[in-house]
Motif scaffolding. Structure first.
Motif, short mmCIF file in Angstrom:
data_model
loop_
_atom_site.label_atom_id
_atom_site.label_comp_id
_atom_site.label_asym_id
_atom_site.label_seq_id
_atom_site.Cartn_x
_atom_site.Cartn_y
_atom_site.Cartn_z
N ASP A 129 0.61 -1.47 -0.06
CA ASP A 129 0.02 0.11 -0.07
C ASP A 129 0.93 1.29 -0.18
OD1 ASP A 129 -2.32 -1.51 0.06
OD2 ASP A 129 -2.70 -1.34 2.03
N GLU A 130 2.00 1.35 0.74
CA GLU A 130 2.71 2.31 0.96
C GLU A 130 3.61 2.65 -0.66
OE1 GLU A 130 7.19 3.06 2.64
OE2 GLU A 130 5.59 2.86 4.30
N ALA A 131 3.86 1.36 -1.09
CA ALA A 131 4.43 1.61 -2.56
C ALA A 131 3.49 2.09 -3.75
CB ALA A 131 4.75 0.12 -3.06
N ALA A 132 2.49 1.86 -3.42
CA ALA A 132 1.37 2.35 -4.46
C ALA A 132 1.07 3.78 -4.30
CB ALA A 132 0.16 1.76 -4.11
N GLN A 133 1.44 4.25 -3.09
CA GLN A 133 1.46 5.90 -2.65
C GLN A 133 2.79 6.46 -3.30
OE1 GLN A 133 -1.22 7.55 -1.68
NE2 GLN A 133 -2.24 5.67 -1.80
N ARG A 134 3.75 5.95 -3.29
CA ARG A 134 5.08 6.38 -3.51
C ARG A 134 5.47 6.38 -4.96
NH1 ARG A 134 9.57 7.84 -0.33
NH2 ARG A 134 8.34 7.10 1.51
N LEU A 135 5.14 5.29 -5.93
CA LEU A 135 5.28 5.11 -7.14
C LEU A 135 5.02 6.47 -8.01
CD1 LEU A 135 4.48 1.59 -7.63
CD2 LEU A 135 6.98 2.58 -7.81
N THR A 136 5.88 6.85 -9.03
CA THR A 136 5.59 7.78 -9.92
C THR A 136 4.66 7.63 -10.67
OG1 THR A 136 7.77 8.87 -9.09
CG2 THR A 136 6.63 9.72 -11.06
N TYR A 137 4.90 6.45 -11.55
CA TYR A 137 4.31 6.42 -12.95
C TYR A 137 2.95 5.24 -12.93
CZ TYR A 137 8.72 8.19 -14.35
OH TYR A 137 9.60 9.25 -14.57
N LEU A 138 1.96 5.63 -13.57
CA LEU A 138 0.72 4.62 -13.50
C LEU A 138 1.18 3.32 -13.96
CD1 LEU A 138 -2.04 4.40 -13.41
CD2 LEU A 138 -2.44 5.30 -15.54
N ASP A 139 2.11 3.00 -14.99
CA ASP A 139 2.53 1.80 -15.56
C ASP A 139 3.00 0.84 -14.38
OD1 ASP A 139 1.69 2.09 -18.00
OD2 ASP A 139 3.68 2.23 -19.11
N ASP A 140 3.76 1.52 -13.34
CA ASP A 140 4.53 0.76 -12.21
C ASP A 140 3.32 0.46 -11.41
OD1 ASP A 140 6.82 1.01 -13.48
OD2 ASP A 140 7.47 2.78 -12.28
N LEU A 141 2.20 1.19 -11.36
CA LEU A 141 0.98 0.80 -10.44
C LEU A 141 0.48 -0.35 -10.98
CD1 LEU A 141 -0.50 4.17 -9.63
CD2 LEU A 141 0.76 2.66 -7.88
N HIS A 142 0.54 -0.37 -12.40
CA HIS A 142 -0.04 -1.70 -13.02
C HIS A 142 0.71 -3.05 -12.61
CE1 HIS A 142 -3.09 0.52 -15.14
NE2 HIS A 142 -2.22 0.92 -15.91
N LEU A 143 2.03 -2.77 -12.65
CA LEU A 143 2.63 -4.01 -12.17
C LEU A 143 2.55 -4.31 -10.79
CD1 LEU A 143 6.15 -2.77 -13.52
CD2 LEU A 143 4.91 -4.45 -14.57
#
Length: 317
Positions: free
Chosen positions: A140-154
């Motif tokens: 959950d914390e990583a989802a808030q920190r990631l910059t790119y939408l594509d990385d959220l897909h990963l």
């Protein structure tokens, strides 16, 4: 058969209000890169490893460009080590990212789930101009920190199957001396020079998956295909008549494959073109005939097929 969904376009670039811009003419070859979503079990659940790149002021998963002549699986493992100091083996594949970069070129980034081999402590990593911060983060914390939408897909793909898988690699032997050019018994037919190089290239791919059990047809062309990897990793190479062309035993081979698929360790099995379809069928996989040294990676979780990949380690032949 479990398989990868076709690549999705990246959301890193966007169209203007006036409509999609015409892509500029490409000024060079497309860019290939690879990385991994590295996961571990933390005190409060699964955690992933993120890096901060000062050049872009972004948080992302470790990745980097492919070196000349390097297989993408090797790229992924190398880049994770260089950017985090952590050694990984590749788990199941994730959807690749595809987006435009400078000069009108396309960039394709291949990703896998990465499982730590050895120490997962990153506190001693020497930060540098490429990576100035890094750390483990709950999902959950990583989802808030990631910059790119594509990385959220990963990250969402990881959530679908966060637990480790094991790889069962099924490979066709490397290029061997032709039957018409060999006077001895066919099972003793050796690899050609190009086949020996294919075996070396194959060893690098097997290393990326952390293969620790090595099984081969008893025929020379198969044992020579896996011997470079077995010797490099100091692993026993088990020679089995039931995987050979002359003495194939479908029942014994099926028992072996089911055992390996259920095991937590990753394995490789090397056999012959006429035998491979029946081996893959046992695993629930349908593939076109493999070229010499080509392989299918079957990712299992407690015996259940989760995903498959197909790779040609070498362009020789």
């Amino acid at each position: 058969m479990a398989a990868l969904i076709p690549p999705r376009s990246s959301s890193r670039s966007s169209a203007s209000a006036a409509g999609p811009a015409q892509p500029p003419e490409a000024s060079g070859p497309d860019v290939v890169a690879a990385g991994a979503v590295v996961v571990r079990k933390g005190p409060a659940g699964r955690e992933v490893l993120l890096v901060h790149r000062p050049k872009y002021d972004d948080w992302s998963f470790p990745k980097g460009k492919q070196d000349p002549g390097e297989h993408v699986t090797t790229t992924a493992v190398r880049e994770v080590l260089e950017e985090t100091g952590v050694e990984v083996r590749l788990g199941r594949p994730l959807l690749p990212q595809l987006y435009a970069v400078s000069g009108g070129r396309a960039k394709k980034v291949h990703y896998w789930v990465g499982h730590v081999v050895g120490d997962d402590d990153v506190s001693g990593y020497e930060v540098n101009a490429e990576v100035d911060r890094l750390g483990w983060h709950p999902l959950d914390e990583a989802a808030q920190r990631l910059t790119y939408l594509d990385d959220l897909h990963l990250l969402e793909q990881l959530r679908e199957q966060p637990r480790p898988t094991s790889a069962l690699v099924v490979v066709r032997h490397a290029k061997a001396t032709k039957r018409r050019d060999w006077d001895g018994p066919d099972p003793r037919r050796p690899l050609l020079d190009v086949g020996e190089q294919q075996a070396l290239d194959l060893a690098r791919v097997l290393a990326a998956y952390g293969v620790s059990r090595v099984h081969s047809s008893s025929s020379t062309r198969c044992t020579e295909t896996l011997r470079p990897y077995a010797e490099e990793q100091v692993l026993p190479l088990e020679e089995l008549d039931e995987l050979s062309e002359e003495r194939a035993d479908s029942e014994a081979a099926a028992t072996l494959l089911h055992t390996l698929a259920a095991a937590p360790e990753s394995s490789v099995v090397c056999s012959h073109r006429p035998v491979l379809p029946s081996l893959l069928a046992v695993l629930g996989v349908e593939e076109e005939p493999l070229s010499p040294s080509e392989l299918v990676v079957c990712h299992h979780r407690r015996g259940e097929l989760v995903a498959t990949e197909r790779h040609l380690p070498s362009q020789l032949g």
